[in-house]
Design a protein around this motif. Structure first.
Motif, PDB file in Angstrom:
ATOM      1  N   ASN A   6       0.798  -1.223   0.000  1.00  0.00           N
ATOM      2  CA  ASN A   6       0.000   0.000   0.000  1.00  0.00           C
ATOM      3  C   ASN A   6       0.831   1.274   0.000  1.00  0.00           C
ATOM      4  OD1 ASN A   6      -2.507  -1.349   0.086  1.00  0.00           O
ATOM      5  ND2 ASN A   6      -2.183  -1.764   2.251  1.00  0.00           N
ATOM      6  N   ASN A   7       2.102   1.154   0.370  1.00  0.00           N
ATOM      7  CA  ASN A   7       2.917   2.359   0.473  1.00  0.00           C
ATOM      8  C   ASN A   7       4.386   1.987   0.366  1.00  0.00           C
ATOM      9  OD1 ASN A   7       3.341   5.188   0.983  1.00  0.00           O
ATOM     10  ND2 ASN A   7       4.127   4.583   2.983  1.00  0.00           N
ATOM     11  N   GLY A  46       2.173   3.638  -3.681  1.00  0.00           N
ATOM     12  CA  GLY A  46       2.086   2.199  -3.488  1.00  0.00           C
ATOM     13  C   GLY A  46       1.877   1.485  -4.802  1.00  0.00           C
ATOM     14  N   TRP A  74      -0.797  -0.145  -5.432  1.00  0.00           N
ATOM     15  CA  TRP A  74      -2.203   0.064  -5.757  1.00  0.00           C
ATOM     16  C   TRP A  74      -2.419   1.510  -6.180  1.00  0.00           C
ATOM     17  CZ3 TRP A  74      -6.612  -2.389  -6.795  1.00  0.00           C
ATOM     18  CH2 TRP A  74      -7.820  -1.679  -6.719  1.00  0.00           C
ATOM     19  N   GLU A 115      -5.183   4.161  -6.700  1.00  0.00           N
ATOM     20  CA  GLU A 115      -6.583   4.386  -6.343  1.00  0.00           C
ATOM     21  C   GLU A 115      -7.354   5.029  -7.492  1.00  0.00           C
ATOM     22  OE1 GLU A 115      -9.924   3.910  -4.458  1.00  0.00           O
ATOM     23  OE2 GLU A 115      -8.031   3.208  -3.617  1.00  0.00           O
ATOM     24  N   ARG A 166     -11.541  -3.384  -2.785  1.00  0.00           N
ATOM     25  CA  ARG A 166     -10.513  -3.485  -3.818  1.00  0.00           C
ATOM     26  C   ARG A 166     -10.721  -4.720  -4.693  1.00  0.00           C
ATOM     27  NH1 ARG A 166      -4.657  -1.484  -1.423  1.00  0.00           N
ATOM     28  NH2 ARG A 166      -5.301   0.684  -1.049  1.00  0.00           N
TER      29      ARG A 166
END
Length: 890
Positions: A616-617, A624, A626, A628, A714
């Motif tokens: 995520n980071n 990250g 991911w 968004e 997600r």
């Protein structure tokens, strides 16, 4: 219809099988327990030994050019043998195969022809038509088909036309040459049946499909693998003529056998030694490997040994095969002698075919129709026929043999030079015995899933083999494949270990904990290698490298990046998260009988959560894996100065996070009090990581926990993209690259260079990896299969209430389990006939689609066209495409 056949005057005795329905399963069990060695003999010859790394002694590793197809006729191999319909003992000391001549070809057909990487417009490619039709896992019965043209084989035409075509054009195939027009070809069926573990029957039945009589020479041939020319073992075994139609066989280690050829054909003898005259224009005296070619085609009687002995032998049969008729040849190879070798020959074949039918009838009783049974049975046949004796001793290969010239100095620091511990001499499941006649570790994991359905013992032994000390590197790395053992494949070995264990447990009612334990210890070493070598920044984000996806991005991930730095890989990191969960699950299974493993299970539980958090980071830039905005996972490029740049290619890389999923059932947790206590402590101590674990309290059962890289939101976002028919979802499965990149390629600009990735549903337009592999749009079975397996795991947690639109935009909502069913249906649709009776894999080829002698003979391609499902790439990569066998009943 009249049948021409060679037979003795003996009378067939009626066979009286006892319990036919159990016989093959009894043999498989006897092999597994060590009581009877039914796998001692099998279809272990390669289909291509030439052009392999093992046979390459060139300075710069030009394997294709160093040992060519044309040279293979006259030049002895160092490390193995090849042949048509090949059969051998498990150490490939004695080999049985078939040679043919149609009276027109310039060479005797002893091995399958194909193009090298530089000759094919899409890389190497076999240019023959052959099919594996049936096989019992014990090898007590096997059947294959080779289609042999009656006119001169178009060797030059295939080379020249493929060389002329560019990468934007399809491959030029044997059927395209017109060689099969007017049905002027032979269907050559080769069958094997075992009367006992060292008693092999070979039956060759040839059908003339044309309207004219046609000549045919058939040569069932024996040879000893050349072990004497290299200075290691000077003792030569012997083949010699005894009575009419019989070859006596003596090998110091294998023992004494006899080969009986029905009808008393002319026996030919020579030696399996190199003939230097055609290779180097040097004079030589003797009887060499190419003697049968010279004798049959050139009429050179001096080529064969008049004393009728040597290390290679054949029976020569000559037929004028009547139009629309057939001929048959019978051969028997057995230990010891037999005064009446053909008395019960046909009865034994009848019995073994009945036993094989009964074995599959029991296995396939839950399949819905005959079409599914045909597809699955041929998938199993391809898997069983694709076993190969693989011999490669790296120290000997690097240093050279005492009986030969020293290898070039460059090889000491070149390919595989840091794998000096590796010494392989085993039967291994191959991806494809012509295009990939060497093991590939991540392919093998998928092979074992299918093999476990028919022979779990063999599947387990395959997985164990890759972690033995003479395979696995001392540093913990598992070898990738012979072109580069250092390359990194996805770490799916632990997943395969668990799946094979689970399959056997469900089939037999008992799981092999010893197998599970042995593998866990070795896999922990491999996991440690991954953590130490592929996490460059020590932050639980992995780089991996190649990872088997070839040309899926703008860079060759096997090589240093032109930008410097490295790629933080969404797929590499996801594979490692999956690896953690696989090892945790194995440890939890072992912990139920040995509580020591509760500690190990906890360790991998924790490690999974660290990876999940890291995805995520990355670092202090708030970037990250991911995204968004796009609601998708992307690789992130890290420049040498530490800057990060997401590489927004919508590909299979971004779907692989779905693979990391496991459910902790309350019943299991309650049986493991130490693990439960540590689990509770860790989740209380790290609430930030605890938030990554989905759970709910189920009345009467307790707290179920879902471990996944994706929470509900997600996962829905990712599935929305995956199930969009304008992006990933094809009529035939999930594409490896979003179709959105057809009109909007991804472009990466760097130092006045533009690199791009666009959707290519079929053959590759890139030179990467020889141009014969393409992840830019086609459908690949292994990743599609893992998507289905993962969705079914999610479904057991979320149940039928959690629904997703499928296909996206259709207005129809399905449970996750039904989505998995839909994907399985689309994949099996590749092979099934549609309403018009056409199979997608055959594309628009009318002969394959309509001809009764073609349409039910299936090929299991490496991958499939992303829009129309046509089979592409290696045509016999049943290895992982054989996974269709386990989808047909789902």
């Amino acid at each position: 219809m009249k049948t021409t056949t060679w037979k003795t005057a003996s009378v067939e005795k009626p066979n009286k099988p006892d319990r036919v329905e159990n016989a093959e399963r009894v043999r498989v069990s006897a092999q597994a327990s060590g009581k009877q060695a039914w796998r001692r003999w099998g279809p272990y010859l390669s289909e291509r030994q030439w052009g392999t790394v093992r046979e390459d002694y060139s300075p710069r590793g030009k394997a294709w050019e160093y040992f060519t197809h044309d040279q293979a006729r006259s030049r002895a191999y160092r490390w193995g043998e090849d042949g048509i319909a090949g059969f051998s003992d498990e150490k490939q000391r004695l080999c049985l195969s078939l040679a043919l001549w149609n009276g027109q070809d310039p060479i005797l057909k002893e091995r399958l022809f194909g193009l090298t990487n530089s000759e094919g417009n899409h890389g190497e490619d076999v240019k023959e038509l052959y099919y594996y039709l049936d096989a019992a896992p014990s090898h007590a019965y096997l059947k294959m088909l080779y289609k042999y043209p009656q006119r001169a084989f178009p060797y030059a035409d295939l080379v020249e036309e493929n060389h002329r075509r560019g990468r934007d054009q399809p491959e030029y195939e044997l059927l395209d040459t017109g060689i099969f027009d007017e049905n002027r070809y032979f269907d050559v069926f080769v069958e094997y049946a075992k009367a006992d573990v060292d008693d092999i029957l070979m039956r060759i039945t040839v059908f003339n499909r044309g309207n004219r009589d046609a000549p045919l020479y058939l040569l069932p041939q024996l040879c000893f693998r050349n072990t004497w020319a290299w200075g290691q073992d000077p003792i030569r075994p012997t083949l010699s003529a005894t009575e009419r139609g019989c070859i006596a066989i003596h090998h110091e280690k294998l023992g004494d056998y006899h080969c009986y050829l029905d009808g008393g054909p002319e026996l030919l003898f020579c030696n399996n030694d190199t003939h230097v005259k055609p290779l180097r224009e040097m004079e030589a005296t003797g009887y060499f490997k190419d003697a049968f070619h010279d004798y049959v085609i050139n009429g050179d009687h001096t080529a064969i040994n008049p004393r009728q002995n040597g290390t290679k032998a054949a029976g020569l049969y000559h037929f004028d095969v009547p139009a629309l008729d057939q001929v048959q040849v019978r051969v028997r190879l057995k230990k010891g002698r037999d005064q009446r070798p053909f008395d019960r020959f046909d009865a034994i074949f009848k019995l073994r075919t009945e036993e094989t039918d009964a074995f599959y009838a029991d296995l396939q009783k839950s399949l819905p129709d005959d079409e599914a049974r045909l597809i699955q049975r041929q998938a199993f046949a391809g898997m069983i026929w694709s076993k190969q004796f693989y011999y490669y001793d790296i120290p000997q290969w690097l240093d050279g043999d005492p009986g030969q010239s020293a290898p070039p100095e460059e090889r000491r620091h070149g390919r595989n030079s840091d794998w000096r511990h590796l010494n392989n001499a085993d039967i291994i499941s191959m991806p494809d015995k012509w295009e990939y006649p060497w093991y590939a570790v991540w392919d093998l994991a998928f092979h074992c899933i299918t093999l476990a359905m028919v022979d779990p013992d063999f599947a387990k032994r395959q997985l164990l083999l890759m972690t033995r000390v003479w395979y696995m590197h001392p540093n913990g790395q598992i070898p990738a494949y012979e072109w580069g053992f250092d390359d990194v494949n996805p770490p799916v070995h632990a997943w395969a270990v668990w799946e094979v264990y689970r399959t056997e447990r469900e089939t037999t009612g008992k799981g092999d904990l010893d197998f599970l334990e042995r593998e866990l210890h070795k896999l922990i070493l491999n996991f440690t290698w991954w953590v130490n070598r592929k996490d460059a920044d020590g932050n639980s984000i992995f780089q991996g490298g190649f990872l088997g996806l070839d040309n899926i991005g703008v860079f060759d991930r096997s090589s240093p990046l032109p930008t410097g730095g490295h790629i933080n890989q969404a797929d590499g990191t996801s594979w490692m998260a999956m690896y953690c969960l696989n090892l945790m699950r194995i440890a939890l299974e072992l912990a139920q009988t040995n509580h020591t493993y509760e500690d190990i299970a906890t360790k991998f539980f924790e490690h999974f959560l660290y990876i999940a958090a890291a995805m995520n980071n990355i670092g202090d830039q708030g970037i990250g894996l991911w995204d968004e905005e796009d609601q998708f996972y992307y690789d992130v490029l890290r420049f040498p100065d530490g800057k990060l740049k997401p590489m927004k290619i919508r590909s299979m890389v971004g779907l692989i996070p779905l693979f990391a999923v496991e459910i902790l059932e309350p019943e299991l947790i309650n049986r493991l009090p130490d693990f439960k206590r540590r689990l509770k402590w860790f989740l209380n101590y790290r609430p930030d990581l605890a938030a990554l674990v989905s759970h709910w309290e189920e009345p009467g059962r307790g707290n179920r926990r879902l471990l996944s890289l994706l929470r509900g939101h997600r996962m829905k976002c990712l599935l929305r993209r995956m199930l969009d028919e304008t992006e990933f979802l094809s009529d035939y499965g999930v594409r490896s690259l979003s179709r959105a990149h057809q009109d909007a390629p991804y472009i990466f600009d760097f130092m006045n260079n533009s690199l791009s990735v666009s959707y290519r549903p079929g053959e590759s337009d890139s030179n990467a990896f020889g141009g014969n592999s393409n992840w830019r749009g086609p459908i690949w079975f292994p990743v599609n299969y893992l998507l289905i397996v993962s969705l079914r795991r999610f479904a057991t947690f979320y149940g039928d209430e959690f629904k997703i639109e499928c296909p996206t935009g259709s207005g129809e909502y399905l449970s996750i389990d039904k989505v998995a069913d839909e994907l399985a249906m689309r994949l099996t649709r590749l092979f099934r006939r549609d309403e018009q009776g056409r199979r997608a894999i055959f594309g628009d080829n009318t002969k394959l689609q309509d001809d009764p002698h073609f349409r039910d003979h299936l090929l299991f391609h490496e991958y499939f066209h992303g829009d129309n499902g046509r089979g592409i790439g290696a045509s016999h990569q049943t290895g992982w495409t054989g996974l269709v066998a386990s989808l047909l009943g789902s």
